[in-house]
Design an enzyme around this catalytic site. Structure first.
Site, PDB file in Angstrom:
ATOM      1  N   ASP A 143       0.853  -1.194   0.000  1.00 32.74           N
ATOM      2  CA  ASP A 143       0.000   0.000   0.000  1.00 32.74           C
ATOM      3  C   ASP A 143       0.882   1.233   0.000  1.00 32.74           C
ATOM      4  O   ASP A 143       1.844   1.318   0.772  1.00 32.74           O
ATOM      5  CB  ASP A 143      -0.906  -0.038   1.238  1.00 32.74           C
ATOM      6  CG  ASP A 143      -1.757   1.214   1.378  1.00 32.74           C
ATOM      7  OD1 ASP A 143      -2.017   1.869   0.354  1.00 32.74           O
ATOM      8  OD2 ASP A 143      -2.159   1.522   2.517  1.00 32.74           O
ATOM      9  N   ASP A 170      -1.646  -1.302  -3.862  1.00 31.08           N
ATOM     10  CA  ASP A 170      -1.987  -0.539  -5.068  1.00 31.08           C
ATOM     11  C   ASP A 170      -0.853  -0.571  -6.085  1.00 31.08           C
ATOM     12  O   ASP A 170       0.224  -1.124  -5.822  1.00 31.08           O
ATOM     13  CB  ASP A 170      -2.371   0.895  -4.706  1.00 31.08           C
ATOM     14  CG  ASP A 170      -1.383   1.558  -3.751  1.00 31.08           C
ATOM     15  OD1 ASP A 170      -0.165   1.320  -3.910  1.00 31.08           O
ATOM     16  OD2 ASP A 170      -1.823   2.295  -2.843  1.00 31.08           O
ATOM     17  N   GLU A 214      -5.847 -21.227 -16.587  1.00 31.41           N
ATOM     18  CA  GLU A 214      -6.272 -21.969 -15.402  1.00 31.41           C
ATOM     19  C   GLU A 214      -7.338 -22.962 -15.850  1.00 31.41           C
ATOM     20  O   GLU A 214      -8.376 -22.570 -16.372  1.00 31.41           O
ATOM     21  CB  GLU A 214      -6.836 -21.018 -14.347  1.00 31.41           C
ATOM     22  CG  GLU A 214      -7.260 -21.746 -13.075  1.00 31.41           C
ATOM     23  CD  GLU A 214      -8.080 -20.869 -12.140  1.00 31.41           C
ATOM     24  OE1 GLU A 214      -8.001 -21.111 -10.931  1.00 31.41           O
ATOM     25  OE2 GLU A 214      -8.809 -19.981 -12.622  1.00 31.41           O
ATOM     26  N   ASP A 267      -8.238 -16.911 -16.349  1.00 31.97           N
ATOM     27  CA  ASP A 267      -8.993 -17.494 -15.245  1.00 31.97           C
ATOM     28  C   ASP A 267      -9.991 -18.535 -15.753  1.00 31.97           C
ATOM     29  O   ASP A 267     -10.734 -18.271 -16.709  1.00 31.97           O
ATOM     30  CB  ASP A 267      -9.725 -16.367 -14.510  1.00 31.97           C
ATOM     31  CG  ASP A 267     -10.353 -16.810 -13.209  1.00 31.97           C
ATOM     32  OD1 ASP A 267      -9.618 -17.214 -12.305  1.00 31.97           O
ATOM     33  OD2 ASP A 267     -11.589 -16.736 -13.112  1.00 31.97           O
ATOM     34  N   ASP A 303      -4.071 -10.688 -15.529  1.00 27.51           N
ATOM     35  CA  ASP A 303      -5.094 -11.707 -15.326  1.00 27.51           C
ATOM     36  C   ASP A 303      -6.268 -11.392 -16.250  1.00 27.51           C
ATOM     37  O   ASP A 303      -6.750 -10.262 -16.281  1.00 27.51           O
ATOM     38  CB  ASP A 303      -5.563 -11.703 -13.868  1.00 27.51           C
ATOM     39  CG  ASP A 303      -5.775 -13.099 -13.326  1.00 27.51           C
ATOM     40  OD1 ASP A 303      -6.460 -13.884 -14.019  1.00 27.51           O
ATOM     41  OD2 ASP A 303      -5.270 -13.414 -12.244  1.00 27.51           O
ATOM     42  N   ASP A 320      -4.429   3.625   2.780  1.00 30.37           N
ATOM     43  CA  ASP A 320      -5.840   3.221   2.885  1.00 30.37           C
ATOM     44  C   ASP A 320      -5.996   1.743   3.245  1.00 30.37           C
ATOM     45  O   ASP A 320      -7.109   1.229   3.314  1.00 30.37           O
ATOM     46  CB  ASP A 320      -6.607   3.542   1.602  1.00 30.37           C
ATOM     47  CG  ASP A 320      -6.138   2.729   0.399  1.00 30.37           C
ATOM     48  OD1 ASP A 320      -5.168   1.955   0.525  1.00 30.37           O
ATOM     49  OD2 ASP A 320      -6.756   2.872  -0.681  1.00 30.37           O
ATOM     50  N   ASN A 335      -0.627   4.562  -0.049  1.00 31.52           N
ATOM     51  CA  ASN A 335      -1.329   5.784   0.378  1.00 31.52           C
ATOM     52  C   ASN A 335      -2.045   5.663   1.717  1.00 31.52           C
ATOM     53  O   ASN A 335      -2.827   6.535   2.089  1.00 31.52           O
ATOM     54  CB  ASN A 335      -2.320   6.226  -0.713  1.00 31.52           C
ATOM     55  CG  ASN A 335      -3.384   5.172  -1.000  1.00 31.52           C
ATOM     56  OD1 ASN A 335      -3.445   4.137  -0.335  1.00 31.52           O
ATOM     57  ND2 ASN A 335      -4.217   5.441  -1.986  1.00 31.52           N
ATOM     58  N   HIS A 354      -2.924 -17.410  -5.194  1.00 31.46           N
ATOM     59  CA  HIS A 354      -3.876 -16.633  -4.400  1.00 31.46           C
ATOM     60  C   HIS A 354      -5.069 -17.459  -3.931  1.00 31.46           C
ATOM     61  O   HIS A 354      -5.830 -17.016  -3.071  1.00 31.46           O
ATOM     62  CB  HIS A 354      -4.368 -15.435  -5.217  1.00 31.46           C
ATOM     63  CG  HIS A 354      -5.130 -15.842  -6.442  1.00 31.46           C
ATOM     64  ND1 HIS A 354      -4.514 -16.395  -7.545  1.00 31.46           N
ATOM     65  CD2 HIS A 354      -6.454 -15.810  -6.741  1.00 31.46           C
ATOM     66  CE1 HIS A 354      -5.420 -16.670  -8.469  1.00 31.46           C
ATOM     67  NE2 HIS A 354      -6.610 -16.320  -7.991  1.00 31.46           N
ATOM     68  N   ASP A 355      -5.261 -18.647  -4.509  1.00 31.83           N
ATOM     69  CA  ASP A 355      -6.387 -19.521  -4.145  1.00 31.83           C
ATOM     70  C   ASP A 355      -5.953 -20.719  -3.297  1.00 31.83           C
ATOM     71  O   ASP A 355      -6.803 -21.528  -2.913  1.00 31.83           O
ATOM     72  CB  ASP A 355      -7.061 -20.075  -5.407  1.00 31.83           C
ATOM     73  CG  ASP A 355      -7.952 -19.051  -6.093  1.00 31.83           C
ATOM     74  OD1 ASP A 355      -8.406 -18.109  -5.413  1.00 31.83           O
ATOM     75  OD2 ASP A 355      -8.184 -19.196  -7.306  1.00 31.83           O
TER      76      ASP A 355
END
Length: 558
Positions: free
Chosen positions: A22, A30, A257, A200, A99, A26, A24, A332-333
């Site tokens: 990150d 990003d 995938e 995907d 992706d 939040d 900024n 990520h899965d």
């Protein structure tokens, strides 16, 4: 015969942007944060960066529900940021792989908003709509996120298909206009300078003719429709069309995938002369620890090494000379590799992470490293389901505990600790400052408590770290053609503790030996006296003795 394409020597690093860096405050990673960390990835030595989705999205499934393919989600930044990222990456000789999610869109995409206005709308056939059957869903297909794969729309009195969340309606690939719009979008991104696509669930885009009932789903709606709906009748026609109209016009890297595929399927999708994709992700080895109680991935069972060897060897042998493998442990899965296939205890985390890296990186194929893997990040062990954010995890907990009562809350939490996608999505651990250096604000998802000792800063300061071990493995792949071209031969399939294999080429040979246990093993592989130790996760070599999680590679010229 192995072709000599640049992507066969490459190593790919996957970034999950929301959790990477990150910039900024939040609490959400990003694009400027990624730009800030590109020199780190250059130091690691990878050649390609794969970004999970950064497009406009309502984030029902963390960006895999896209509402505009040509806009950037504001919390990630702007298109100008993306163009800067591509430019800086290219200056560092790093390629960017986007992706591509084209089995479905978000229900907030303009196409779907138009589609649901009326049965006669020009965009109606961009999606899959069907009348009710006897007042119920058109068939018994199940969503991968739980429940029926159909959602009723009051306005037009029809159901639409969604193989995932109800906010992710499936696109109708039978429609040439829809396909043209997808290809046009791909060409637009390639014109922006991106270097390829990870696609995907791309093998789900062609549905079974007539949308018949899935025989694998029982009367109580138990089961999964993923295998039944995969590899449909026109999928290769569509991908060859995509290749002809878009991919063949550029020197790109592509990986699809593809759940529920065999090696024979892989040769159709990624065969050297198939004119479709260059690689696929298959999931056989990631489903080894699936539940024996019919709960799919929700399990806390330990894999069996013999099964892992059988699967990985099959993919090595069957594809050799015909198609190209993708090599990966996690993404990520999927849960963190050191927690799943290694030993994430303080005693063995580093040594077993290096062992797993060695085992994979000397195989034939393109290796994929998931962010944090190179520093040995682990699964989280949160006590409350309320600490989790993943829609798949929350739905499964509600379904299996509250609705079907197939397990207890306590047992389900052990499954969540083992299998939740949030294990991979906790913020990247950069240093030992607050929030692991990921953000100055409140992170969108909790940081793993072990960040004070497991982080990039610690790794870069220690020449014996997992990071520098990965760096050496990546460098060896660039230097040694045998890793790209050598023939794979498994040694002793029945060995339940040690994974050993050879790679042989005309003039050289590699012997890879990995102890997958925390026990000392003794093995003799009739090592040639001229063989030299190439790399090891221990500082000395004790010959036939293999210490806990020891991994070593010998090289000899023949």
């Amino acid at each position: 015969m192995v072709r000599n394409n640049w992507w066969q020597k490459a190593v790919v690093y996957q970034i999950y942007p929301r959790s990477f860096q990150d910039s900024n405050g939040d609490g959400i990673g990003d694009i400027p944060g990624i730009i800030q960390r590109l020199p780190y990835l250059k130091e690691l030595g990878v050649q390609v960066i794969w970004l999970s989705p950064i497009y406009q999205s309502p984030n029902d499934d963390n960006g895999y529900d896209i509402s505009d393919y040509r806009k950037i989600l504001p919390e990630f930044g702007t298109m100008a940021d993306v163009q800067e990222m591509i430019s800086v990456a290219h200056q560092l000789n790093l390629k960017i792989m986007m992706d591509l999610v084209v089995n479905h869109t978000s229900d907030e995409h303009d196409w779907f908003q138009q589609s649901r206005l009326s049965r006669s709308n020009p965009y109606r056939d961009y999606y899959i709509w069907r009348d009710p059957v006897d007042g119920h869903e058109p068939n018994n297909w199940l969503s991968d996120f739980g429940g029926p794969a159909w959602e009723f729309d009051d306005k037009t009195q029809q159901y639409y298909l969604h193989l995932f969340s109800k906010k992710q309606p499936d696109l109708n690939w039978e429609n040439p206009a829809m396909r043209h719009d997808i290809y046009d979008t791909m060409s637009w991104w390639l014109a922006q300078g991106v270097d390829g696509f990870r696609m995907d669930v791309i093998n789900l885009i062609s549905k079974q003719r007539g949308l018949p009932n899935d025989p694998n789903v029982d009367a109580d709606n138990h089961g999964s429709s993923m295998t039944f709906v995969a590899n449909g009748p026109k999928v290769h026609q569509y991908l060859q069309e995509m290749n002809s109209k878009v991919l063949s016009q550029h020197d790109v890297i592509t990986v699809g995938e593809t759940p529920g595929v065999t090696t024979a399927d892989a040769m159709q999708y990624a065969g050297f002369d198939a004119h479709e994709l260059q690689m696929i992700f298959q999931f056989e080895h990631t489903e080894l620890d699936n539940s024996h109680e019919g709960l799919g991935k929700w399990s806390d069972e330990r894999f069996k090494l013999v099964d892992l060897k059988k699967i990985l060897s099959k993919w090595q042998n069957d594809l050799e000379g015909k198609a190209w493998n993708s090599l990966y442990w996690n993404n990520h899965d999927r849960p963190r590799v050191v927690s799943r296939f290694g030993d994430d205890s303080d005693k063995y985390r580093v040594i077993s992470a290096k062992m797993l890296a060695t085992t994979l990186h000397f195989m034939q194929g393109t290796p994929y490293i998931y962010q944090g893997e190179e520093i040995g990040m682990t699964n989280v062990n949160w006590s409350a389901i309320s600490q989790y954010q993943d829609i798949d995890t929350l739905n499964a907990f509600d379904d299996l505990v509250n609705q079907q009562k197939r397990t207890t809350p306590e047992k389900m939490m052990t499954y969540v600790h083992h299998s939740s996608r949030d294990n991979a999505r906790t913020p990247m651990q950069w240093d030992n400052t607050r929030n692991a250096g990921f953000t100055s604000g409140k992170p969108w998802l909790g940081v793993n408590d072990n960040y004070t000792t497991i982080n990039v800063s610690e790794s870069l300061a220690n020449q014996q770290s997992i990071f520098y071990f990965y760096k050496k493995l990546i460098a060896l792949r660039q230097q040694m053609s045998i890793i790209i071209n050598g023939h794979y031969q498994l040694l002793d399939m029945a060995d339940e503790s040690v994974y050993a294999y050879r790679r042989t080429a005309q003039d050289s040979e590699l012997l890879i030996i990995s102890n997958f246990t925390d026990q000392v093993q003794t093995r003799n592989y009739s090592l040639d006296a001229s063989a030299k130790l190439l790399i090891s996760n221990y500082e000395d070599d004790q010959g036939d003795v293999l210490r806990p999680y020891e991994s070593k590679v010998y090289f000899k010229d023949t």
